[in-house]
Design an enzyme around this catalytic site. Structure first.
Site, short mmCIF file in Angstrom:
data_model
loop_
_atom_site.label_atom_id
_atom_site.label_comp_id
_atom_site.label_asym_id
_atom_site.label_seq_id
_atom_site.Cartn_x
_atom_site.Cartn_y
_atom_site.Cartn_z
CG HIS A 1 -2.18 -0.96 1.25
ND1 HIS A 1 -3.07 -1.36 0.15
CD2 HIS A 1 -2.37 -1.87 2.21
CE1 HIS A 1 -3.73 -2.14 0.39
NE2 HIS A 1 -3.45 -2.58 1.59
CG ASP B 1 -2.79 -8.34 0.93
OD1 ASP B 1 -2.22 -8.50 1.84
OD2 ASP B 1 -3.95 -7.63 1.13
CG ASP C 1 -4.93 -10.17 3.47
OD1 ASP C 1 -4.79 -10.67 2.51
OD2 ASP C 1 -4.84 -8.84 3.95
CG HIS D 1 -6.86 -5.27 2.07
ND1 HIS D 1 -6.57 -6.09 2.91
CD2 HIS D 1 -8.06 -4.93 2.27
CE1 HIS D 1 -7.21 -6.28 4.01
NE2 HIS D 1 -8.50 -5.71 3.48
#
Length: 309
Positions: free
Chosen positions: A130, A166, A250, A168
């Site tokens: 991120h 991931d 996740d 996200h």
């Protein structure tokens, strides 16, 4: 000849303190380490300290990718004993040095894979996907995968593919590689979900980005279809000399920060897909916040690498 699977790890990664109730905790690495040293793979693993790249060299690469003002912000917050970049992204007294060490570990991983032509796993934190060029967010400080990809190009690699599984979207990684036609980025992520980016029509500046939005509740059946119809053709057509996997765990059913429904054994399947493309893979830890599911999922990645030799 196949060698034991290399893991780049340092206990110093535990010194990035995020607070008692923060999901991106040092216990994530402890849980994984304990699972691996006692599990099915324990006799086939080679644990390595991140030593091949000195911190000054890591900082040099961080400077190439990130804005100098942002780097100074992280360093200053750490030097003052800690603080926050935002509500999700704490910086403790040791975070700046630990984040540089994490970058070193990812660069070491590139070196190991290019030397051995075999997978390597970077068991490091803080995560990085991120972190944009100008700011850290979403638990991330420096762009580990983006930096590693550019480093690989400097080592003679012609083409690098980054696969981000991931849950996200790796908005930072996408931003950092989008202008480079020698790097492609493919992300499967729950959508809509944090950070709200990663729409399917975002393609990068050289058609080098493939975003695959995933609906809440999606399971391995959907992921297999995505891999077979989109991920593998996209990466295989590019013919990368190196594959970097932003390995977040996740998307697990039990993970508290998302709503996808994979299970630990499904990461064995996802890893198999990657190994069918190439064995020259740098796996680097990103997210994953249910400790038991995280540790078991990482072990499944290791088992797939060891069994497919």
């Amino acid at each position: 000849m196949y060698h034991n699977l290399k893991i780049v790890f340092s206990s110093r990664f535990l010194d990035h303190k995020t607070g008692r109730f923060h999901p991106e905790s040092p216990q994530r690495l402890t849980a994984i380490q304990e699972r691996l040293v006692k599990g099915f793979c324990k006799n086939k693993l080679q644990w390595l300290e991140p030593t091949a790249v000195e911190q000054s060299q890591a900082l040099n690469w961080v400077n190439k990718i990130h804005d100098r003002k942002y780097i100074d912000i992280v360093k200053t917050i750490a030097s003052r004993g800690g603080g926050k970049l935002d509500e999700d992204t704490p910086v403790s007294a040791q975070s700046y040095d630990v984040a540089l060490l994490a970058v070193s570990a990812w660069l070491d991983g590139v070196d190991h894979v290019l030397k051995d032509n075999e997978p390597c796993f970077i068991l490091a934190r803080p995560p990085g996907h991120h972190a944009t060029s100008k700011i850290g967010m979403g638990f991330c400080l420096f762009s580990n995968a983006g930096i590693a990809a550019h480093y690989a190009l400097s080592q003679g690699v012609k083409k690098v593919a980054i696969l981000d599984w991931d849950v996200h979207h790796g908005n930072g990684t996408e931003e950092i590689i989008a202008h480079n036609p020698n790097i492609i980025y493919c992300s499967l992520h729950q959508y809509p979900c944090y950070p709200g980016t990663g729409g399917e029509f975002d393609r990068g500046y050289h058609d080098n980005v493939l975003n695959i939005p995933v609906k809440a509740g999606s399971a391995i059946k959907e992921y297999q279809q995505f891999f077979e119809d989109k991920v593998i053709p996209f990466i295989s057509e590019f013919k990368p000399d190196l594959l970097i996997v932003s390995a977040g765990y996740d998307a697990n059913h039990d993970d508290p920060l998302a709503s996808v429904s994979l299970f630990p054994q499904d990461y064995y399947t996802l890893t198999q897909y990657c190994l069918k493309i190439t064995r020259k893979i740098v796996f680097g830890l990103e997210g994953g916040y249910d400790l038991e599911a995280l540790a078991e999922s990482v072990e499944q990645t290791f088992m797939a690498c060891i069994n497919m030799n």
